[in-house]
Design an enzyme around this catalytic site. Sequence first.
Site, mmCIF file in Angstrom:
data_model
loop_
_atom_site.group_PDB
_atom_site.id
_atom_site.type_symbol
_atom_site.label_atom_id
_atom_site.label_comp_id
_atom_site.label_asym_id
_atom_site.label_seq_id
_atom_site.Cartn_x
_atom_site.Cartn_y
_atom_site.Cartn_z
ATOM 1 N N ASP A 67 -54.843 -8.741 -10.417
ATOM 2 C CA ASP A 67 -56.139 -8.069 -10.531
ATOM 3 C C ASP A 67 -56.214 -7.235 -11.801
ATOM 4 O O ASP A 67 -55.214 -7.064 -12.502
ATOM 5 C CB ASP A 67 -56.423 -7.208 -9.284
ATOM 6 C CG ASP A 67 -55.206 -6.420 -8.813
ATOM 7 O OD1 ASP A 67 -54.241 -6.274 -9.597
ATOM 8 O OD2 ASP A 67 -55.215 -5.945 -7.673
ATOM 9 N N ASP A 136 -54.759 0.734 3.442
ATOM 10 C CA ASP A 136 -55.744 0.171 4.377
ATOM 11 C C ASP A 136 -55.495 -1.324 4.624
ATOM 12 O O ASP A 136 -56.328 -2.015 5.198
ATOM 13 C CB ASP A 136 -57.176 0.398 3.871
ATOM 14 C CG ASP A 136 -57.436 -0.270 2.527
ATOM 15 O OD1 ASP A 136 -56.505 -0.922 1.977
ATOM 16 O OD2 ASP A 136 -58.571 -0.154 2.015
ATOM 17 N N HIS A 138 -55.055 -3.700 2.306
ATOM 18 C CA HIS A 138 -55.558 -4.660 1.315
ATOM 19 C C HIS A 138 -54.432 -5.265 0.487
ATOM 20 O O HIS A 138 -53.403 -4.627 0.258
ATOM 21 C CB HIS A 138 -56.652 -4.049 0.419
ATOM 22 C CG HIS A 138 -56.165 -3.065 -0.599
ATOM 23 N ND1 HIS A 138 -56.469 -1.723 -0.559
ATOM 24 C CD2 HIS A 138 -55.422 -3.223 -1.725
ATOM 25 C CE1 HIS A 138 -55.935 -1.118 -1.600
ATOM 26 N NE2 HIS A 138 -55.283 -2.001 -2.323
ATOM 27 N N GLU A 143 -60.516 -5.668 -0.533
ATOM 28 C CA GLU A 143 -60.743 -4.538 0.356
ATOM 29 C C GLU A 143 -61.239 -5.027 1.716
ATOM 30 O O GLU A 143 -61.637 -6.193 1.861
ATOM 31 C CB GLU A 143 -61.789 -3.607 -0.285
ATOM 32 C CG GLU A 143 -61.360 -3.009 -1.622
ATOM 33 C CD GLU A 143 -60.381 -1.842 -1.483
ATOM 34 O OE1 GLU A 143 -59.575 -1.839 -0.530
ATOM 35 O OE2 GLU A 143 -60.422 -0.949 -2.341
HETATM 36 C C1 GLP Z 1 -53.527 -1.378 -5.796
HETATM 37 C C2 GLP Z 1 -53.227 -2.807 -6.240
HETATM 38 C C3 GLP Z 1 -52.489 -3.571 -5.155
HETATM 39 C C4 GLP Z 1 -51.299 -2.746 -4.649
HETATM 40 C C5 GLP Z 1 -51.774 -1.425 -4.108
HETATM 41 C C6 GLP Z 1 -50.649 -0.574 -3.554
HETATM 42 O O1 GLP Z 1 -54.602 -1.334 -4.934
HETATM 43 N N1 GLP Z 1 -54.422 -3.512 -6.591
HETATM 44 O O2 GLP Z 1 -52.051 -4.811 -5.660
HETATM 45 O O3 GLP Z 1 -50.604 -3.470 -3.655
HETATM 46 O O4 GLP Z 1 -52.411 -0.737 -5.182
HETATM 47 O O5 GLP Z 1 -49.991 0.105 -4.589
HETATM 48 P P1 GLP Z 1 -48.638 0.868 -4.415
HETATM 49 O O6 GLP Z 1 -47.574 -0.155 -4.425
HETATM 50 O O7 GLP Z 1 -48.563 1.770 -5.623
HETATM 51 O O8 GLP Z 1 -48.710 1.627 -3.142
#
Ligand code: GLP
Length: 263
Positions: A67, A136, A138, A143
């Site tokens: 993304d 959440d 995702h 989302e």
């Molecule tokens: C963002 C990214 C996701 C990732 C999430 C959790 O939303 N788009 O790909 O999994 O963050 O991030 P973290 O690993 O820092 O908790």
Amino acid sequence: MEIIVKQTEHELAEVAADAIQDLVERKPDAVLGVATGSSPLPIYRELGARVKAGTMSLARAKAYQLDEYVGLPADHPQGYRNFVEREFVAITDIESRNVHGENGQAQDLIAECARYEQEIVDAGGIDLQILGIGVDGHIAFNEPGTSLGSLTHPAVLTEQTRRDNARFFDGDITQVPTHALTQGVGTILRSRTAVLIATGANKADAVAAMVEGPVTSLCTGSALQLHPNVKILLDEPAASKLKNLDFYREIFDRRPEGTWLGL
Ligand code: GLP
């Protein structure tokens, strides 16, 4: 789903790196899917250490980002392209020109998403997709409410996600973009292998919903229950709300010899 619980982030990173090493030994020009966020960082560091030690190489591999934020200047340090350059490309021997992402500055965002989806198809599809999970539930920026068949698309970020990611923007939610381009759930389900890493107690509810809850767009990670080859790498706090944890440990201990991870 194969649930693998280890004590430390480093042990989890070793499992993921073993899988990637096994893949590139069989297929040096493999296509990786790379995630941002803090969870996959130990994996990139382990890959970097192995490359530095000369025990593996990503010199012929390709990578596709999950993304990208919409609207950040190209040189913004929190742009996901720049994150991937810094945290993955710079510490391994993958070639920067072989790493691809959505263009969050494109004029026509829908056309850009279609172009990116096709680029992944033309590359032969993603062999191994690295994933994290949001609190959440995702995956990527899919989302709650996103179609479980979705392909790469523009997405609006929830306030929860923007709040979570504000830590990368001086703690200021107003600096966090409201939109992103993201591989869809359907794109992720097309990957041949998916490896999701989640650590810490704040991920326990999301992990339980993903693994043991219903398959629902309210927790897009739950769509991974439909993925034919997915490994869920957890530390103890992230695994702590799984009802069948003892059984998952038993499955792992009794896994047939010669299985893919070989561990
Ligand atoms: C963002 C990214 C996701 C990732 C999430 C959790 O939303 N788009 O790909 O999994 O963050 O991030 P973290 O690993 O820092 O908790």
